[in-house]
Each structure stands twice: as C-alpha cells, then as structure tokens.
Motif scaffolding. Structure first.
Motif, short mmCIF file in Angstrom:
data_model
loop_
_atom_site.label_atom_id
_atom_site.label_comp_id
_atom_site.label_asym_id
_atom_site.label_seq_id
_atom_site.Cartn_x
_atom_site.Cartn_y
_atom_site.Cartn_z
N VAL A 25 -11.41 -13.65 14.76
CA VAL A 25 -10.64 -14.33 13.91
C VAL A 25 -10.50 -13.19 12.44
O VAL A 25 -11.69 -13.00 12.18
CB VAL A 25 -10.76 -15.65 13.73
N ARG A 26 -9.40 -13.42 11.96
CA ARG A 26 -9.05 -12.95 10.53
C ARG A 26 -8.91 -14.07 9.68
O ARG A 26 -8.00 -14.99 10.02
CB ARG A 26 -8.08 -11.78 10.47
N ASP A 32 -7.30 -14.48 5.63
CA ASP A 32 -6.80 -13.96 4.49
C ASP A 32 -6.92 -14.70 3.29
O ASP A 32 -6.24 -15.79 3.16
CB ASP A 32 -5.39 -13.43 4.86
N ASP A 47 -2.39 -21.26 8.38
CA ASP A 47 -1.65 -20.02 8.39
C ASP A 47 -2.56 -18.80 8.07
O ASP A 47 -2.31 -17.66 8.26
CB ASP A 47 -0.38 -20.15 8.03
N SER A 94 -5.81 -15.81 11.44
CA SER A 94 -5.04 -14.97 12.58
C SER A 94 -5.89 -14.65 13.70
O SER A 94 -7.04 -14.30 13.56
CB SER A 94 -4.16 -13.83 11.94
N SER A 143 -7.33 -13.13 17.30
CA SER A 143 -7.02 -11.93 18.60
C SER A 143 -7.82 -11.89 19.43
O SER A 143 -9.03 -12.49 19.39
CB SER A 143 -7.00 -10.46 17.61
#
Length: 199
Positions: A71-72, A74, A189, A192, A194
C-alpha cells in the motif's frame, strides 16, 4: 476512562529536561531520558504506574494468502510530496516502510523497521490556523484498512480507552503480534493498494 493521556510538551522543558541533538534537524531533534521523564512527571503530578487492558492479538498461525498486497499512502499537498509506502516481505512475514523512497530504519541498528500490522484510518481533518495545523477527530470512528500477513481487510475503526482499534461487524479485530503502524488520513482515497510480488 476518558481516553485522555498525560503528556509532556518538550518545549516546556527545552534546555533543562529535554535537550537538542545535533544528528537531527529541528524541530525533530528534542530528546530526553527516563530519569528526566520521571522528574517531569513528578513536577506535573502524573502517576508513573497504571493498569492497562491488553489489546487483542491473534493466537493462530495465520499465513499470507497466495497474493499479497502493498500500500501507498499519499500525505502530500499541492506543493509538497509526501508518499509513504509499505511493502510486504513474505519471507520475513513483515512490512517495511519507506517515505519518499527512503527506507525507514532504526537509528541505533540501521536495520529497516519491520511491522506486522499496518492500519490506515479515515478521520475528519479541519484546518484550525493560518499555519495549516489541523484538528483531527479521533473520537468518532470511521472507515479503515487493515494490512496483515500481506492481506488487506476493509474495516471500521473506533476509539477504545484512547486507542484506535479495528472493528468489523461490530467485533474488535485482533492484531498480529508484533509492531503496528497506524496512519491517519482525511480520506481513504489517499491509500492506493497494489499486488505484491509472487510467492
């Protein structure tokens, strides 16, 4: 019972019980010692011992699924980049963290910090002054994402005795024994997800 915690502001004791280290940049270079913490607690009338109910932890040997997820998060603004990444290492059964591409390491050992639980929670943020400081609602609960064993679980969160815990269908979800990193964002949100590398 209220969830409020005793705290010490290093600025109140700057130059006495707290000192500035030259290996970090201000304002993140204020340090103290256990003996000085005891002195400050005595000055403020804080108790040094208290009973704390344990968190819930998994007792089974759950293993990662065939597919694992990274996970990122931001945290950036229009003018500032601030991207935090958590990558799952199946061999070590833990997550590593990097901030803007730099691995988070233990300052004493130089080794990457390894975590077993990454919990991302959505909490409402309100800017309260011209410097951009925020008031964050850590009382009301909300949506969350819990990463364990490479898996991701959509959860809710609530505050229990001053601690943020994951809940699903009204039940408190246990953590994996080990380290937990909680990330608070104004909106999920910001995260993100992956797929990680294959088994």
């Amino acid at each position: 019972e209220s969830g409020a915690a005793d705290y010490m502001n290093g600025l109140d004791f700057d130059g006495s019980l707290f000192w500035r280290a030259d290996f970090s940049k201000p304002p993140h270079n204020s340090y103290t010692s256990y003996d000085y913490i005891k002195k400050a607690a005595e000055q403020k009338g804080y108790k040094l011992k208290q009973e704390t109910n344990p968190l819930l932890f998994q007792t089974s040997d759950a293993k990662p699924a065939n597919e694992s997820y990274n996970v990122r998060v931001d945290y950036g603004t229009k003018n500032v980049t601030n991207l935090v990444e958590y990558n799952y290492d199946k061999k070590a059964e833990s997550y590593t963290r990097s901030s803007d591409g730099v691995i988070t390491t233990d300052r004493e050992t130089g080794k990457p910090v390894a975590m077993q639980n990454i919990f991302i929670v959505e909490a409402s943020h309100h800017i309260i002054d011209q410097d951009g400081r925020r008031d964050i609602d850590l009382e009301s609960g909300g949506k969350g994402l819990l990463f364990q064993h490479g898996n991701v679980i959509e959860t809710d969160w609530k505050q229990v005795n001053g601690r943020i815990v994951p809940v699903k269908d009204g039940k408190w979800l246990p953590f994996v024994p080990g380290k937990t990193w909680i990330n608070i964002v104004p909106d999920l949100d910001a995260a993100s997800i992956s797929k990680g590398e294959g088994v």
